[in-house]
Design a protein around this motif. Sequence first.
Motif, PDB file in Angstrom:
ATOM      1  N   ILE A  85       0.833  -1.211   0.000  1.00  0.00           N
ATOM      2  CA  ILE A  85       0.000   0.000   0.000  1.00  0.00           C
ATOM      3  C   ILE A  85       0.863   1.256   0.000  1.00  0.00           C
ATOM      4  N   THR A  86       1.870   1.309   0.864  1.00  0.00           N
ATOM      5  CA  THR A  86       2.687   2.520   0.957  1.00  0.00           C
ATOM      6  C   THR A  86       3.469   2.776  -0.329  1.00  0.00           C
ATOM      7  N   ALA A 156      -5.227   2.418   7.182  1.00  0.00           N
ATOM      8  CA  ALA A 156      -5.301   3.875   7.338  1.00  0.00           C
ATOM      9  C   ALA A 156      -3.908   4.473   7.521  1.00  0.00           C
ATOM     10  N   PHE A 157      -3.090   3.808   8.320  1.00  0.00           N
ATOM     11  CA  PHE A 157      -1.709   4.276   8.544  1.00  0.00           C
ATOM     12  C   PHE A 157      -0.916   4.232   7.240  1.00  0.00           C
ATOM     13  N   MET A 212       4.644   0.429  13.667  1.00  0.00           N
ATOM     14  CA  MET A 212       4.427  -0.926  13.164  1.00  0.00           C
ATOM     15  C   MET A 212       4.700  -1.984  14.235  1.00  0.00           C
ATOM     16  N   THR A 213       5.449  -1.621  15.261  1.00  0.00           N
ATOM     17  CA  THR A 213       5.675  -2.550  16.378  1.00  0.00           C
ATOM     18  C   THR A 213       4.359  -2.865  17.077  1.00  0.00           C
ATOM     19  N   SER A 214       3.551  -1.845  17.305  1.00  0.00           N
ATOM     20  CA  SER A 214       2.252  -2.036  17.970  1.00  0.00           C
ATOM     21  C   SER A 214       1.298  -2.823  17.077  1.00  0.00           C
ATOM     22  N   VAL A 237      -1.738   4.274  17.621  1.00  0.00           N
ATOM     23  CA  VAL A 237      -1.462   4.146  16.184  1.00  0.00           C
ATOM     24  C   VAL A 237      -2.672   4.594  15.376  1.00  0.00           C
ATOM     25  N   ALA A 238      -3.873   4.296  15.871  1.00  0.00           N
ATOM     26  CA  ALA A 238      -5.095   4.717  15.183  1.00  0.00           C
ATOM     27  C   ALA A 238      -5.169   6.241  15.114  1.00  0.00           C
ATOM     28  N   LEU A 239      -4.783   6.909  16.196  1.00  0.00           N
ATOM     29  CA  LEU A 239      -4.777   8.372  16.211  1.00  0.00           C
ATOM     30  C   LEU A 239      -3.742   8.909  15.231  1.00  0.00           C
ATOM     31  N   LEU A 240      -2.566   8.301  15.222  1.00  0.00           N
ATOM     32  CA  LEU A 240      -1.522   8.707  14.274  1.00  0.00           C
ATOM     33  C   LEU A 240      -1.984   8.487  12.835  1.00  0.00           C
TER      34      LEU A 240
END
Length: 263
Positions: A85-86, A156-157, A212-214, A237-240
């Motif tokens: 994706i990225t 999303a990230f 990505m660790t989380s 991570v969701a907030l980020l």
Amino acid sequence: MKALKAVWGFRGFILSSVKREFQSRYSNSVLGATWTVLNPLAMIFIYTLIFSQVMRAKLPGVDGSFAYSIYLCSGLLTWGLFSEITVRALNVFTEHSNLIKKMNFPRLCLPVIVVATALLNFTIVFGIFTIFLVVSGNFPGAAYFSIFPVIAVQIAFAIGLGISLGVINVFFRDVGHFFGICLQFWFWLTPIVYSAKILPEQARSIIEFNPMTSIMAAYQNVLVLGEWPDWQRLSIVALLSAVLCATAVHLFRKHSGDMVDEL
């Protein structure tokens, strides 16, 4: 809401684009879509062969002959989704420059096509992995379904980061090359092949800053340990991810006109 309606109006264009990309990837190939499975399987086999004897005994609380293979699959397959994706999002504007210049359509369709194509490939290989978990008696039970919100956070990230870098890459093409190098380091700085618990305390505290660790820890909790993810840890991570998506939208809206000229 207006943007979503516009994208829905071009759903035929999105579906045909995903189908065309999937078919073109395996055109003139005897095995076709089988390569979607063979490539990650080859990587898993190599890592298992090299690291299994070293790492199998260093996965705390994990037993069983397939333990390390499952641990690898939970990381490598989901990392593949993130990486695809990225990288695709980073290059989506330069790859579709002719389309952007000549055709009038909601530009939001492009990241949707990127995500849909990556999800199609991921669904195939992860579906086979799920069948393996069931057949081998390692299916994690109800906790398995908590994977879907984890995947949503990861997507999303990935798309937020990819599109943000993609806009910059239109003006500075070095960004794409530099990110390719960063992605290789990022992989080894994420506990995929190894467990974070075997690292020294100082190193462990550093890699905790890696989002990505989380995400990987959430997959590993579910697929390896049969436990529910640490939602509090994942919420950061969701907030980020939300911030990155908002940044991507802002950058695109601000520079969309200049991007057309630059392309």
